[in-house]
Scaffold this active site. Structure first.
Site, PDB file in Angstrom:
ATOM      1  N   LYS A  31     -45.522 -16.779  -2.792  1.00  0.00           N
ATOM      2  CA  LYS A  31     -46.165 -16.963  -1.546  1.00  0.00           C
ATOM      3  C   LYS A  31     -44.825 -17.491  -0.718  1.00  0.00           C
ATOM      4  CE  LYS A  31     -49.284 -19.157   1.485  1.00  0.00           C
ATOM      5  NZ  LYS A  31     -50.725 -19.621   1.706  1.00  0.00           N
ATOM      6  N   LYS A  91     -47.057 -12.474  -1.211  1.00  0.00           N
ATOM      7  CA  LYS A  91     -47.471 -12.448   0.121  1.00  0.00           C
ATOM      8  C   LYS A  91     -46.402 -13.089   1.015  1.00  0.00           C
ATOM      9  CE  LYS A  91     -50.707 -15.748   2.637  1.00  0.00           C
ATOM     10  NZ  LYS A  91     -51.623 -16.771   2.732  1.00  0.00           N
TER      11      LYS A  91
HETATM   12  C1  PBG Z   1     -53.179 -21.520   3.227  1.00  0.00           C
HETATM   13  C2  PBG Z   1     -53.118 -19.994   3.599  1.00  0.00           C
HETATM   14  C3  PBG Z   1     -52.455 -19.207   4.439  1.00  0.00           C
HETATM   15  C4  PBG Z   1     -52.811 -18.030   4.259  1.00  0.00           C
HETATM   16  C5  PBG Z   1     -53.837 -17.834   3.329  1.00  0.00           C
HETATM   17  N1  PBG Z   1     -53.871 -18.999   2.671  1.00  0.00           N
HETATM   18  C6  PBG Z   1     -51.568 -19.825   5.593  1.00  0.00           C
HETATM   19  C7  PBG Z   1     -50.649 -20.440   4.905  1.00  0.00           C
HETATM   20  O1  PBG Z   1     -50.105 -20.695   4.044  1.00  0.00           O
HETATM   21  O2  PBG Z   1     -50.290 -21.623   6.031  1.00  0.00           O
HETATM   22  C8  PBG Z   1     -52.204 -16.966   5.062  1.00  0.00           C
HETATM   23  C9  PBG Z   1     -53.106 -15.653   5.181  1.00  0.00           C
HETATM   24  C10 PBG Z   1     -52.750 -14.737   6.567  1.00  0.00           C
HETATM   25  O3  PBG Z   1     -51.868 -15.154   7.279  1.00  0.00           O
HETATM   26  O4  PBG Z   1     -53.357 -13.919   6.711  1.00  0.00           O
HETATM   27  N2  PBG Z   1     -53.444 -21.982   2.076  1.00  0.00           N
END
Ligand code: PBG
Length: 357
Positions: free
Chosen positions: A217, A275
């Site tokens: 991520k 991601k």
């Molecule tokens: C946070 C989380 C995020 C997303 C999913 N879980 C945002 C972040 O890490 O700040 C993002 C998903 C998206 O942008 O569609 N745990």
């Protein structure tokens, strides 16, 4: 004119410059001539069964609140969520990934509401599983929706404390499993969280609850609309890190994703995930090559969705064609599963295409 043309085409048997030009032996265009040809040789297929729809849930009843930066997406009250979940299931979408919008007064520095079995989130999970037992529910394991600091981990002395966070993550995964989660999905990027969660789930006899790990991520600017939807962005305070770069990965790094994947597999992750999606298809390819035996998901995130929606609304793009192309590119790169806000539209379009033949 005529005679020179004839000569040029060899009608007189003369060797001309064009005849001398080498003709291709292989003509890939042969297999592109008709829709039937293209169908036979198509390498990648998209179906509703590949998709997971992320959905947002909020307190209240009987309604849904539109999310400005994500046209077509809403924060649903629990009863409205059931209606949406039913519609998705009827379209053949196998699962949803649920995210809670928690009211500010329930947030604190230790994210303690994350482990409240009577909170909005466990109630929503239970309601969906009771109404649609066959629809998979993927739950989010990270502190940010519950954190008054807006971080995925516990902020301690101005830093994110990895191991204090693990205890909360493990406990919240158990609460979610008890509520009916089929997969818990740690999106926090703490080191060792898959092992901590697996151990806690097993100790509580949830051996059948899977872990879909956000393996790679990235600290991406494409999460903006999501953070806005949940009011979950890092808080602009001196004592709080202003971004998530000490735990989410540097967008410059690809090889590091292999290390994260090795750790997740060793710690017991059932499904790996990359991601965001589109800017990281090289990483999708790398992980699918490294672990062909482990299912791989990709998260087509909120900012990717917002870009397509904005361009389509302006008339700059054909939304349906673009969405197909983007989702196909993720599968072509090696993803088995796609989390996408386009899930419902795509499933509807795929169904129309089948009906039209
Ligand atoms: C946070 C989380 C995020 C997303 C999913 N879980 C945002 C972040 O890490 O700040 C993002 C998903 C998206 O942008 O569609 N745990």
């Amino acid at each position: 004119m005529m005679s020179s043309r004839k000569t040029e085409w060899g009608a007189t048997g003369a060797v001309t410059s064009l005849d001398a030009a080498p003709r291709p032996v292989r003509r890939p265009r042969r297999l592109r001539q008709t829709a039937a040809h293209r169908s036979l040789v198509r390498e990648t297929h998209l179906s509703a069964g590949d998709l997971i729809a992320p959905l947002f849930v909020e307190e209240g009843s009987g309604g849904k609140t539109p999310i400005a930066a994500m046209p077509g997406q809403y924060r649903f009250s629990v009863d409205a969520l059931l209606e949406e979940a039913g519609a998705l299931a009827a379209l053949g979408i196998p699962g949803i990934a649920l995210f809670p919008a928690i009211s500010e007064d329930l947030k604190n520095a230790t994210a303690s509401h994350a482990v409240d079995p009577d909170g909005l989130y466990p109630r929503a999970i239970r309601a969906v599983k009771e109404a649609f037992p066959d629809l998979l529910v993927v739950t989010d394991v990270a502190l940010d929706p519950y954190s008054s600091d807006g971080h995925d981990g516990i902020v301690h002395g101005g830093r994110i404390h990895n191991d204090k966070t693990l205890d909360v993550l493990a406990a919240m995964a158990v609460v979610q499993a008890r509520a009916g989660a089929d997969f818990v999905a740690p999106s926090d990027m703490m080191d060792g969280r898959v092992a901590a969660i697996r151990q806690a789930l097993d100790a509580a006899a949830f051996t059948d609850v899977g872990i879909l790990s956000y393996t790679a991520k990235y600290a991406s600017a494409l999460y903006g609309p999501f953070r806005h939807a949940l009011s979950s962005a890092p808080r602009p305070r001196a004592s709080v890190p202003r971004d998530k770069k000490t735990y989410q990965m540097d967008p410059a790094n690809g090889a590091e994703a292999l290390l994260e994947a090795d750790l997740d597999v060793a710690e017991g992750a059932d499904v790996l995930m990359v991601k965001p999606g589109l800017p990281y298809l090289d990483v999708v390819r790398a992980l699918s090559t490294r672990f062909p035996e482990i299912p791989l998901a990709v998260y087509n995130v909120s900012g990717e969705y917002a870009m397509v929606k904005a361009a389509a609304a302006a008339g700059f793009l054909e939304e349906r064609e673009v969405v197909y192309e983007l989702l196909l590119s993720m599968k072509r790169a090696g993803a088995d599963i796609i989390l996408t806000y386009h899930a419902k539209d795509a499933a509807n379009w795929l169904r129309e295409d089948v009906q039209r033949g």
